[in-house]
Design an enzyme around this catalytic site. Sequence first.
Site, PDB file in Angstrom:
ATOM      1  N   HIS A  71      90.260  15.361 109.809  1.00 24.72           N
ATOM      2  CA  HIS A  71      89.536  14.565 108.921  1.00 24.72           C
ATOM      3  C   HIS A  71      88.760  13.535 109.159  1.00 24.72           C
ATOM      4  O   HIS A  71      88.873  12.422 109.167  1.00 24.72           O
ATOM      5  CB  HIS A  71      90.763  13.975 107.763  1.00 24.72           C
ATOM      6  CG  HIS A  71      90.429  13.229 106.620  1.00 24.72           C
ATOM      7  ND1 HIS A  71      89.760  12.228 106.469  1.00 24.72           N
ATOM      8  CD2 HIS A  71      90.357  13.854 105.398  1.00 24.72           C
ATOM      9  CE1 HIS A  71      89.485  12.015 105.070  1.00 24.72           C
ATOM     10  NE2 HIS A  71      89.856  13.035 104.473  1.00 24.72           N
ATOM     11  N   HIS A  77     121.812  31.608 119.762  1.00 24.33           N
ATOM     12  CA  HIS A  77     123.269  32.237 120.303  1.00 24.33           C
ATOM     13  C   HIS A  77     123.613  31.286 121.536  1.00 24.33           C
ATOM     14  O   HIS A  77     124.742  30.934 121.473  1.00 24.33           O
ATOM     15  CB  HIS A  77     122.884  33.545 120.897  1.00 24.33           C
ATOM     16  CG  HIS A  77     122.104  34.559 119.778  1.00 24.33           C
ATOM     17  ND1 HIS A  77     121.818  35.758 120.065  1.00 24.33           N
ATOM     18  CD2 HIS A  77     122.423  34.466 118.444  1.00 24.33           C
ATOM     19  CE1 HIS A  77     121.537  36.377 118.949  1.00 24.33           C
ATOM     20  NE2 HIS A  77     121.906  35.697 117.832  1.00 24.33           N
ATOM     21  N   HIS A  80     128.580  38.207 113.327  1.00 19.36           N
ATOM     22  CA  HIS A  80     127.196  37.834 113.829  1.00 19.36           C
ATOM     23  C   HIS A  80     126.635  36.732 113.199  1.00 19.36           C
ATOM     24  O   HIS A  80     125.895  35.884 113.504  1.00 19.36           O
ATOM     25  CB  HIS A  80     126.299  38.973 114.231  1.00 19.36           C
ATOM     26  CG  HIS A  80     125.129  38.506 115.203  1.00 19.36           C
ATOM     27  ND1 HIS A  80     125.291  38.318 116.388  1.00 19.36           N
ATOM     28  CD2 HIS A  80     124.000  38.000 114.703  1.00 19.36           C
ATOM     29  CE1 HIS A  80     124.091  37.634 116.878  1.00 19.36           C
ATOM     30  NE2 HIS A  80     123.318  37.424 115.716  1.00 19.36           N
ATOM     31  N   HIS A  83     118.671  32.251 108.900  1.00 17.09           N
ATOM     32  CA  HIS A  83     118.347  31.262 109.537  1.00 17.09           C
ATOM     33  C   HIS A  83     117.522  30.180 108.568  1.00 17.09           C
ATOM     34  O   HIS A  83     117.970  28.885 108.848  1.00 17.09           O
ATOM     35  CB  HIS A  83     117.237  31.509 110.642  1.00 17.09           C
ATOM     36  CG  HIS A  83     117.936  32.247 111.655  1.00 17.09           C
ATOM     37  ND1 HIS A  83     119.175  31.965 112.424  1.00 17.09           N
ATOM     38  CD2 HIS A  83     117.642  33.651 112.258  1.00 17.09           C
ATOM     39  CE1 HIS A  83     119.494  32.858 113.240  1.00 17.09           C
ATOM     40  NE2 HIS A  83     118.580  33.989 113.160  1.00 17.09           N
TER      41      HIS A  83
END
Length: 440
Positions: A345, A82, A239, A266
């Site tokens: 690893h 936002h 929105h 999203h």
Amino acid sequence: MASTPELQHTVGKSAGFTGTALHTGERVTLRLHPAPVDSGIKFKRKDLQDEPTIDAKIENLKMVERATTIGEGPVRVHTVEHVLAALWAMGVDNAVVEMDANEPPIGDGSAQSYVDLIRKAGVTAQEEPRKFFHVRDTMHVESKTGTLIILLPDEKFRISCTQAGPNNQFSQFFSMEVTPAVFEREIAPARTFVYYEDVKPLMDKNLIKGGSLENAIVVRGEAVLSKEPLRFSDEFVRHKILDVIGDLALVGRRIRGHVVAVKPGHATNAELARAIAREQTRRSAVATPRTMPSGDGGLDTDQVMQILPHRFPFLMVDRIISFETETKCIGVKTVTINEPFFQGHFPGHPVMPGVMQVEAMAQVASILLFKLAKTTSRIGYFMSADEVKFRKPVLPGDTIFIHAELTKSRGERLAKAKCHCVVNDAIVSEAELMFTFLDK
Ligand SMILES: [Zn+2]
């Protein structure tokens, strides 16, 4: 008459406000600061030691579940969409968003509080022109859940969006050109909406401590619950557009194109942002052909990086120590305990994975091929690896000498290379690799 280029902008002065963080429910203060040209939007975690910053770039995207999270290293900021939407749509290209928590204050669930803040700080022009992404060919992304986003060429930045809830309830459509005035009036006040079934488990687990009917509209069946009545009859789709703008801001360039979004989320927004960034990288690579270093001397790390697109942690050649002939060279790689692959690893018993050695061989062989072709305008695709043998373990502290020899090349499109890696005068691995070359 040539039009004057659009300039980059930043905020006129620092300004801030305090509110509640959605997930933790704690108080958080967000401050905007001016930033230099070409720096983009950066988030700064003032609550952490050394106050690390995170670039609002798609490469830093970490999570897209319910909200957009970006991060660098171990540092994260959540729910950035936002504030990003507000900055981007209000014309701010460069700014530092400083926070003393890991997410911005949620405000009323819309972008209104950020728009108010940007108004307070002011928006001011800088000396450099804006960077754009002009859509040339139609692009699209889709998901199995019915989301489809199409990006079409357009002179302006437009978004047309449809939104529909379960059973096609609350079907809405909105279309706009993204300008500061239209955004401020039509989009910024549109609040987040959530489905009761989705948030109930989160509330039960106490994961959205700051969530309330004051910062979200809750849809339960046919009922719409919120503290204040709907601000627009089609507030949901508005929105959705707000979120699309915020997520696409991660591209870092002003989009010139028309986004047509069907039930966006999203994850797909981010996927489109990634596709745009990839296309931009491809264009930049084609636009600036690199000159191949000539001569028989070796290549230092900078020169290697001019040829290979790989970067840490995937650049497996530190430098080329010599070109013995046109078709033969030796690269070197110092393996340190800091290589990310050693972490897993294996813990307590670090061994360099064999596939990473094959990758190192492939990178050295590609350098030979690019040198022979005198261009990096093609991309080499790894086709096969034969006769692969791993003879000895490679450990942290080892220096690998990577020998590559081109054994066959058919035309300019196909090539074979015989490679081996040497540590302390002993062959540790070997392979025969085949590549094909395609234009970028
Ligand atoms: Zn949102």
